[in-house]
Motif scaffolding. Structure first.
Motif, PDB file in Angstrom:
ATOM      1  N   ARG A  87      76.861  55.605  60.525  1.00 38.63           N
ATOM      2  CA  ARG A  87      76.436  54.214  60.673  1.00 38.63           C
ATOM      3  C   ARG A  87      77.481  53.230  60.175  1.00 38.63           C
ATOM      4  O   ARG A  87      77.672  52.157  60.759  1.00 38.63           O
ATOM      5  N   THR A 120      68.697  64.118  63.491  1.00 38.23           N
ATOM      6  CA  THR A 120      69.191  62.770  63.224  1.00 38.23           C
ATOM      7  C   THR A 120      69.866  62.658  61.864  1.00 38.23           C
ATOM      8  O   THR A 120      70.713  61.791  61.655  1.00 38.23           O
ATOM      9  N   HIS A 121      69.491  63.538  60.926  1.00 34.78           N
ATOM     10  CA  HIS A 121      70.051  63.474  59.584  1.00 34.78           C
ATOM     11  C   HIS A 121      71.037  64.611  59.294  1.00 34.78           C
ATOM     12  O   HIS A 121      71.745  64.562  58.287  1.00 34.78           O
ATOM     13  N   CYS A 123      74.149  65.712  59.629  1.00 35.79           N
ATOM     14  CA  CYS A 123      75.452  65.223  60.072  1.00 35.79           C
ATOM     15  C   CYS A 123      76.465  66.359  60.102  1.00 35.79           C
ATOM     16  O   CYS A 123      76.890  66.857  59.052  1.00 35.79           O
TER      17      CYS A 123
END
Length: 313
Positions: A87, A120-121, A123
């Motif tokens: 992000r 989504t988390h 990475c």
């Protein structure tokens, strides 16, 4: 390795900040509303006047840390790897990397072992992203001892550092009494003659376990811990590759752009040998218990044994 002590490197990160805070008052810690998870809450409790919560605004977090760094202080910026590298990539690149500021990024909850948090988390791209930023040092500690040492080394280094920590408790494989950490310097964990296994992070302990089992099959594996992905220790990789003639890299990260590619760059330019990369293939993860996912993706000792044995055959 059931009887081995296990500590999550994110916990080591929090403890190291507190220890460092007692020795130095020229650094501050920022978090993005995840202090309990990243373990920076330990620093907040000990030094509340040097802790700042940016809220759920990771790009602002990096900008705030950069601003403090321009005043001559050291800034630690902490959040999940997905948010720190993903992000906030633009702010890390332009506000921290470009001016080469003294910001140390503590990225926790990296890799498949985030488990139930899901794709989504999980990475698996952060090492690749951070490697591309000029002047950025990238460190992936293997255990509690190494994680604490890397935090201290990051503080002492002039310039930006990306430190990758895990959620899952990792086996403690280093002796705190004898361990010596040097940024950019790999560590020979096990000598061997048939194949070199180069690993980082959680995969170092898995590689060591796999090497012992491979020995029973007549495959003598050398294991190297490359905790610093950038700058990478080319010498230790080349020396081992010249001896064994084969290299396997193991990482809890995508096989694209991570440790495997960094090692391949070294080998292809200096001493090409047959090579295999073990990691997350070109896929997303999914929700599930961390240990089950590591097994599913072949990132445990059993998976490494199978892939190395097939590679040798």
């Amino acid at each position: 390795m059931a009887d081995v002590k296990r500590i999550a490197t994110r916990a080591s990160y929090g403890e190291a900040l507190v220890e460092l805070g007692a020795e130095h008052d020229d650094f501050v810690v920022f978090d993005a509303d995840l202090a309990a998870a990243t373990q920076t809450a330990k620093f907040k409790a000990a030094y509340p006047d040097r802790f700042f919560n940016a809220g759920i605004a990771e790009s602002n977090l990096m900008g705030m840390a950069a601003g403090v760094a321009t005043t001559g202080r050291v800034a630690f910026a902490s959040t999940f790897a997905m948010f720190a590298a993903g992000r906030a990539f633009e702010q890390v690149r332009n506000s921290i990397g470009y001016p080469h500021l003294n910001v140390k990024i503590g990225a926790t909850h990296a890799g498949i072992s985030v488990g139930e948090d899901g794709a989504t988390h999980q990475c698996n791209e952060d090492i690749a992203l951070m490697r591309t930023i000029p002047g950025m040092t990238v460190v992936v500690p293997a255990d509690d001892v190494e994680a604490k040492a890397c935090v201290r080394a990051a503080y002492e280094l002039d310039g930006p550092v990306y430190m990758r920590f895990g959620r899952l408790a990792a086996p403690v494989i280093n002796d705190p009494e004898t361990y010596e950490f040097k940024l950019g310097r790999g560590i020979l964990m096990r000598e061997g003659s048939d194949v070199t296994i180069v690993a980082c992070g959680l995969m170092v302990s898995a590689a060591l376990e796999a090497a012992e089992a491979l020995a029973e099959r007549g495959i003598d594996a050398e294991v190297i811990n490359i905790h610093t992905i950038k700058p990478i220790d080319a010498d230790i990789i080349l020396k081992s590759a010249e001896k064994t003639g084969r290299v396997v890299t193991v990482e809890e990260h995508s096989v694209i752009g991570g440790l495997g590619d960094a090692a391949a760059d070294v080998l292809v330019q200096n001493h090409p040998v047959p090579m295999k990369k073990i990691g997350v293939e070109d896929v997303f993860g999914y929700s599930g218990p961390a240990l089950d996912l590591l097994h599913e993706f072949g990132l445990d000792a059993e998976g490494i044994i199978k892939k190395v044995a097939a590679f040798m055959a």
